[in-house]
Design a protein around this motif. Sequence first.
Motif, PDB file in Angstrom:
ATOM      1  N   ALA A   1      -4.867  -4.033  -4.825  1.00 53.70           N
ATOM      2  CA  ALA A   1      -3.815  -3.725  -3.843  1.00 53.70           C
ATOM      3  C   ALA A   1      -2.518  -3.362  -4.561  1.00 53.70           C
ATOM      4  CB  ALA A   1      -3.586  -4.908  -2.909  1.00 53.70           C
ATOM      5  N   THR A   2      -1.728  -2.504  -3.922  1.00 51.38           N
ATOM      6  CA  THR A   2      -0.476  -2.040  -4.522  1.00 51.38           C
ATOM      7  C   THR A   2       0.764  -2.322  -3.678  1.00 51.38           C
ATOM      8  OG1 THR A   2      -0.743   0.143  -3.512  1.00 51.38           O
ATOM      9  CG2 THR A   2      -1.635  -0.165  -5.748  1.00 51.38           C
ATOM     10  N   ARG A   3       0.561  -2.611  -2.394  1.00 47.32           N
ATOM     11  CA  ARG A   3       1.692  -2.814  -1.488  1.00 47.32           C
ATOM     12  C   ARG A   3       1.249  -3.737  -0.369  1.00 47.32           C
ATOM     13  NH1 ARG A   3       3.700   0.329   3.360  1.00 47.32           N
ATOM     14  NH2 ARG A   3       1.813   1.587   3.178  1.00 47.32           N
TER      15      ARG A   3
ATOM     16  N   THR B   1       6.999 -19.014  -0.078  1.00 53.42           N
ATOM     17  CA  THR B   1       7.072 -18.124  -1.240  1.00 53.42           C
ATOM     18  C   THR B   1       5.891 -18.361  -2.171  1.00 53.42           C
ATOM     19  OG1 THR B   1       9.468 -18.092  -1.071  1.00 53.42           O
ATOM     20  CG2 THR B   1       8.523 -17.351  -3.151  1.00 53.42           C
ATOM     21  N   ARG B   2       5.532 -19.628  -2.403  1.00 51.25           N
ATOM     22  CA  ARG B   2       4.371 -19.917  -3.259  1.00 51.25           C
ATOM     23  C   ARG B   2       3.094 -19.343  -2.659  1.00 51.25           C
ATOM     24  NH1 ARG B   2       7.269 -24.359  -4.435  1.00 51.25           N
ATOM     25  NH2 ARG B   2       6.532 -25.619  -2.697  1.00 51.25           N
ATOM     26  N   LEU B   3       2.941 -19.473  -1.351  1.00 55.93           N
ATOM     27  CA  LEU B   3       1.764 -18.916  -0.690  1.00 55.93           C
ATOM     28  C   LEU B   3       1.683 -17.406  -0.872  1.00 55.93           C
ATOM     29  CD1 LEU B   3       1.780 -20.963   2.622  1.00 55.93           C
ATOM     30  CD2 LEU B   3      -0.167 -20.790   1.047  1.00 55.93           C
ATOM     31  N   VAL B   4       2.786 -16.726  -0.585  1.00 62.52           N
ATOM     32  CA  VAL B   4       2.779 -15.263  -0.694  1.00 62.52           C
ATOM     33  C   VAL B   4       2.611 -14.834  -2.150  1.00 62.52           C
ATOM     34  CG1 VAL B   4       4.104 -13.150  -0.302  1.00 62.52           C
ATOM     35  CG2 VAL B   4       4.057 -14.933   1.447  1.00 62.52           C
ATOM     36  N   ALA B   5       3.253 -15.528  -3.088  1.00 62.85           N
ATOM     37  CA  ALA B   5       3.124 -15.167  -4.501  1.00 62.85           C
ATOM     38  C   ALA B   5       1.669 -15.266  -4.957  1.00 62.85           C
ATOM     39  CB  ALA B   5       4.016 -16.062  -5.360  1.00 62.85           C
ATOM     40  N   GLN B   6       0.986 -16.353  -4.580  1.00 61.43           N
ATOM     41  CA  GLN B   6      -0.423 -16.496  -4.972  1.00 61.43           C
ATOM     42  C   GLN B   6      -1.284 -15.444  -4.290  1.00 61.43           C
ATOM     43  OE1 GLN B   6      -1.766 -18.330  -7.336  1.00 61.43           O
ATOM     44  NE2 GLN B   6      -3.777 -17.449  -6.919  1.00 61.43           N
ATOM     45  N   ALA B   7      -1.034 -15.197  -3.017  1.00 65.61           N
ATOM     46  CA  ALA B   7      -1.789 -14.158  -2.308  1.00 65.61           C
ATOM     47  C   ALA B   7      -1.573 -12.802  -2.975  1.00 65.61           C
ATOM     48  CB  ALA B   7      -1.376 -14.109  -0.839  1.00 65.61           C
ATOM     49  N   CYS B   8      -0.337 -12.508  -3.350  1.00 70.55           N
ATOM     50  CA  CYS B   8      -0.048 -11.220  -3.992  1.00 70.55           C
ATOM     51  C   CYS B   8      -0.765 -11.096  -5.332  1.00 70.55           C
ATOM     52  CB  CYS B   8       1.456 -11.040  -4.166  1.00 70.55           C
ATOM     53  SG  CYS B   8       2.319 -10.695  -2.621  1.00 70.55           S
TER      54      CYS B   8
ATOM     55  N   GLY C   1      12.009  -9.103  -1.140  1.00 73.27           N
ATOM     56  CA  GLY C   1      12.179  -7.709  -1.533  1.00 73.27           C
ATOM     57  C   GLY C   1      11.524  -6.721  -0.586  1.00 73.27           C
ATOM     58  N   TRP C   2      11.071  -7.196   0.567  1.00 76.44           N
ATOM     59  CA  TRP C   2      10.454  -6.322   1.558  1.00 76.44           C
ATOM     60  C   TRP C   2      11.514  -5.847   2.538  1.00 76.44           C
ATOM     61  CZ3 TRP C   2       4.879  -7.688   3.300  1.00 76.44           C
ATOM     62  CH2 TRP C   2       4.090  -8.027   2.193  1.00 76.44           C
ATOM     63  N   THR C   3      11.257  -4.712   3.163  1.00 79.38           N
ATOM     64  CA  THR C   3      12.173  -4.177   4.166  1.00 79.38           C
ATOM     65  C   THR C   3      11.374  -3.661   5.359  1.00 79.38           C
ATOM     66  OG1 THR C   3      12.105  -1.972   3.155  1.00 79.38           O
ATOM     67  CG2 THR C   3      13.884  -3.448   2.454  1.00 79.38           C
ATOM     68  N   GLY C   4      12.078  -3.521   6.473  1.00 78.35           N
ATOM     69  CA  GLY C   4      11.462  -2.855   7.611  1.00 78.35           C
ATOM     70  C   GLY C   4      11.208  -1.410   7.219  1.00 78.35           C
ATOM     71  N   ASP C   5      10.014  -0.919   7.510  1.00 76.29           N
ATOM     72  CA  ASP C   5       9.689   0.453   7.098  1.00 76.29           C
ATOM     73  C   ASP C   5       9.817   1.456   8.241  1.00 76.29           C
ATOM     74  OD1 ASP C   5       7.390   0.078   8.635  1.00 76.29           O
ATOM     75  OD2 ASP C   5       6.010   0.086   6.921  1.00 76.29           O
ATOM     76  N   GLY C   6      10.423   1.030   9.351  1.00 82.19           N
ATOM     77  CA  GLY C   6      10.652   1.930  10.476  1.00 82.19           C
ATOM     78  C   GLY C   6       9.572   1.907  11.536  1.00 82.19           C
ATOM     79  N   MET C   7       8.438   1.261  11.250  1.00 81.37           N
ATOM     80  CA  MET C   7       7.363   1.191  12.237  1.00 81.37           C
ATOM     81  C   MET C   7       7.616   0.025  13.185  1.00 81.37           C
ATOM     82  SD  MET C   7       5.279   3.673  11.992  1.00 81.37           S
ATOM     83  CE  MET C   7       4.017   3.029  13.056  1.00 81.37           C
ATOM     84  N   VAL C   8       7.428   0.281  14.464  1.00 82.37           N
ATOM     85  CA  VAL C   8       7.602  -0.710  15.516  1.00 82.37           C
ATOM     86  C   VAL C   8       6.419  -0.573  16.464  1.00 82.37           C
ATOM     87  CG1 VAL C   8       9.093  -1.444  17.422  1.00 82.37           C
ATOM     88  CG2 VAL C   8      10.115  -0.526  15.340  1.00 82.37           C
ATOM     89  N   ARG C   9       5.978  -1.694  16.996  1.00 84.15           N
ATOM     90  CA  ARG C   9       4.930  -1.656  18.011  1.00 84.15           C
ATOM     91  C   ARG C   9       5.274  -2.676  19.088  1.00 84.15           C
ATOM     92  NH1 ARG C   9      -0.220  -4.312  14.763  1.00 84.15           N
ATOM     93  NH2 ARG C   9       0.573  -6.452  14.695  1.00 84.15           N
TER      94      ARG C   9
ATOM     95  N   SER D   1       7.488  -4.092   4.816  1.00 82.93           N
ATOM     96  CA  SER D   1       6.670  -3.530   3.757  1.00 82.93           C
ATOM     97  C   SER D   1       7.338  -3.799   2.420  1.00 82.93           C
ATOM     98  CB  SER D   1       6.528  -2.014   3.975  1.00 82.93           C
ATOM     99  OG  SER D   1       5.777  -1.438   2.938  1.00 82.93           O
ATOM    100  N   GLY D   2       6.512  -4.075   1.415  1.00 85.80           N
ATOM    101  CA  GLY D   2       7.121  -4.324   0.124  1.00 85.80           C
ATOM    102  C   GLY D   2       6.138  -4.476  -1.007  1.00 85.80           C
ATOM    103  N   PRO D   3       6.710  -4.732  -2.178  1.00 88.48           N
ATOM    104  CA  PRO D   3       5.899  -4.859  -3.390  1.00 88.48           C
ATOM    105  C   PRO D   3       5.111  -6.159  -3.409  1.00 88.48           C
ATOM    106  CG  PRO D   3       8.185  -5.401  -3.872  1.00 88.48           C
ATOM    107  CD  PRO D   3       8.137  -4.927  -2.439  1.00 88.48           C
ATOM    108  N   LEU D   4       4.063  -6.172  -4.204  1.00 86.86           N
ATOM    109  CA  LEU D   4       3.242  -7.364  -4.346  1.00 86.86           C
ATOM    110  C   LEU D   4       3.631  -8.169  -5.591  1.00 86.86           C
ATOM    111  CD1 LEU D   4      -0.229  -5.939  -3.273  1.00 86.86           C
ATOM    112  CD2 LEU D   4       1.393  -7.292  -1.938  1.00 86.86           C
ATOM    113  N   ALA D   5       4.835  -7.963  -6.059  1.00 87.21           N
ATOM    114  CA  ALA D   5       5.367  -8.715  -7.200  1.00 87.21           C
ATOM    115  C   ALA D   5       6.411  -9.687  -6.662  1.00 87.21           C
ATOM    116  CB  ALA D   5       5.981  -7.769  -8.221  1.00 87.21           C
TER     117      ALA D   5
END
Length: 180
Positions: free
Chosen positions: A126-128, A111-118, A148-156, A171-175
């Motif tokens: 960046a917005t998302r 979480t700390r890593l992602v928070a700092q990256a965001c 707070g991220w969710t699957g956005d329906g894209m699959v590969r 996909s999700g917010p950068l907050a």
Amino acid sequence: MADAGVHTATANDVPEIIRIHRETWRLAYAQLLPEEVLSTLDTDEAWSLAVHSGAVLVATEGEWTVGFVVASKAPDEEVANADGSLPEDAATTALISVLTEPRWGRRGHGTRLVAQACRELVNAGATRGIAWVPEADKASRNFYERLGWTGDGMVRTLDAGGRPLREVRMSGPLAVRLDA
């Protein structure tokens, strides 16, 4: 917990980044990826380039490197819709990939890593954010969902040494809250 921190990776961090990547993937994805794929995950050169670009942050606890995040503008092919079109926010969408060594898990490092990256991504416009996660990796999917991220329906489906690897896009917010 000893002092925990996050800093921009340097060339000195590359060997530990490689070790964490290889060992963690061997443990977490042994059932998903064949050994020949796991043994050729990354190279010093690839990681050195990523670190040099400033796109890599590392987490530490005391003297130990415990995880890393790679975060930068998402390439168009990563953010495209199923029909190949780009969403309106494609130019401001970031691609994020975080990995914490399992023995250091559940201590807030990811979480700390992602928070700092965001924070850094937002400062760069960046917005998302998006992340591709193996569909079978419930722990990683749960991690992003707690942010707070969710699957956005894209699959590969990727060819992983002759074995298909299905990934879902989160996909999700950068907050990101540090108490997430």
